[in-house]
Design a protein around this motif. Structure first.
Motif, short mmCIF file in Angstrom:
data_model
loop_
_atom_site.label_atom_id
_atom_site.label_comp_id
_atom_site.label_asym_id
_atom_site.label_seq_id
_atom_site.Cartn_x
_atom_site.Cartn_y
_atom_site.Cartn_z
N ALA A 178 1.14 -4.37 3.45
CA ALA A 178 -0.05 -4.31 4.01
C ALA A 178 -0.20 -5.88 4.52
O ALA A 178 -0.82 -6.20 5.77
N GLU A 199 0.75 -1.14 -0.11
CA GLU A 199 0.07 0.28 0.05
C GLU A 199 0.91 1.24 0.20
O GLU A 199 2.00 1.13 0.28
N ASP A 256 -4.40 2.63 -1.47
CA ASP A 256 -4.15 2.27 -2.97
C ASP A 256 -3.54 0.53 -2.79
O ASP A 256 -2.21 0.66 -3.48
N ASN A 257 -4.05 -0.09 -2.25
CA ASN A 257 -3.62 -1.70 -2.10
C ASN A 257 -3.39 -2.18 -3.54
O ASN A 257 -4.10 -2.06 -4.55
#
Length: 292
Positions: free
Chosen positions: A41, A9, A14-15
């Motif tokens: 993440a 991320e 905004d993974n």
């Protein structure tokens, strides 16, 4: 990267799912002068890995940022367990045919080298203990590492046993018993045998047989059991002898002779006396002292 499920991320959002090693690009573009902070993440699994971000934060300055690096390493876990019953010396364990681990006493053990997540392990005994001789067996020794240390490998050691045996000669009486270290030794005819643990000190002793009374001598009867059967113990029994005698009084003439029974050899008596021995006989022998 060899696991699955890695997610990166940027700036806490905004993974980005990453499925293999190689370049990556976040979908959301940043304006010039804005800051970025790339973090992990979700770490990969199957196998479990730890991925570390370097050069992951800074500001956009007139160009795409392509210097962020994510390095993944497979997590390693220790292999261990417990040893019970160990009294000998020289026990050596192995994991996956290597990583030798000498074990000097009962208790817990852990191999120094870790095994990566999703990889197999196989604990075996490389060298069995001696002094005394023991046989150690492994339980729960194989499997596949998941996401935790292995701590349930069980090594159980038992002491080997060997026979102590020998022969009996000359036994005529009854009631002979043999024993060592508090253990009675069964007698079967002219032989005997008993099982003793390796490392046991032995000292064979015998009771005296009766009817007739005998004395039994022990040969090669003491030592320690090592790693082989012992079969050279000897028990040699001889019948005890005793004197038959008494006193002579009032003797004035010459030529007196006694005998043990009518057919017995002459026993010359030269003079009066006490504590005389007329004949010596084995235990159980009959006597009938008379004037010949």
């Amino acid at each position: 990267m060899v696991g699955s499920g890695l997610a990166l991320e940027d700036n806490g959002g905004d993974n980005l799912a990453v499925t293999a090693s190689g370049p990556f690009t976040f979908a959301t573009q940043l304006t010039n002068g804005s800051s970025y902070a790339v973090t992990v993440a979700t770490q990969p699994t199957s196998p479990t890995q730890t991925c570390v971000v370097t050069s992951g934060s800074g500001s956009v300055i007139g160009a795409n940022v392509e210097s962020v690096a994510v390095a993944c390493t497979t997590n390693g876990y220790t292999i261990g367990g417990s040893v019970s019953g160990l009294t000998g010396t020289g026990l050596v364990l192995q994991d996956n045919a290597g990583n030798d681990l000498p074990v000097s006493a009962a208790g817990t053990f852990t191999f120094a080298q870790t095994v990566g997540s999703s990889l197999p392990y196989a604990v075996t005994v490389k060298t069995q203990p001696i002094n005394p001789i023991q046989a150690c067996v492994v339980a729960n020794g194989t499997g596949t590492v998941a996401t935790a240390n292995i701590t349930n490998v069980a090594i159980t050691c038992t002491t080997g046993s060997f026979t102590l045996s020998g022969t009996i000669t000359g036994l005529a009486g009854s009631g002979l018993t043999l024993s060592t270290v508090g253990v009675n030794i069964p007698i079967t005819g002219s032989t005997f045998s008993v099982s003793l643990a390796s490392g046991t000190a032995y000292n064979v002793v015998a009771t005296r047989p009766t009817g007739p009374s005998q004395t039994c001598a022990i040969g090669n009867g003491s030592g320690s059991v090592t790693n082989a059967n012992i079969s050279n113990v000897t028990v040699t029994c001889t019948t005890n002898t005793y004197s038959v005698g008494g006193s002579v009084s009032g003797l004035a003439g010459t030529g007196l002779a006694l005998a043990n029974g009518v057919a017995g050899a002459a026993i010359p008596i030269a003079a009066n006396g006490t504590g005389l021995t007329f004949v010596t006989l084995p235990s159980g022998g009959s006597y009938n002292i008379m004037v010949k």
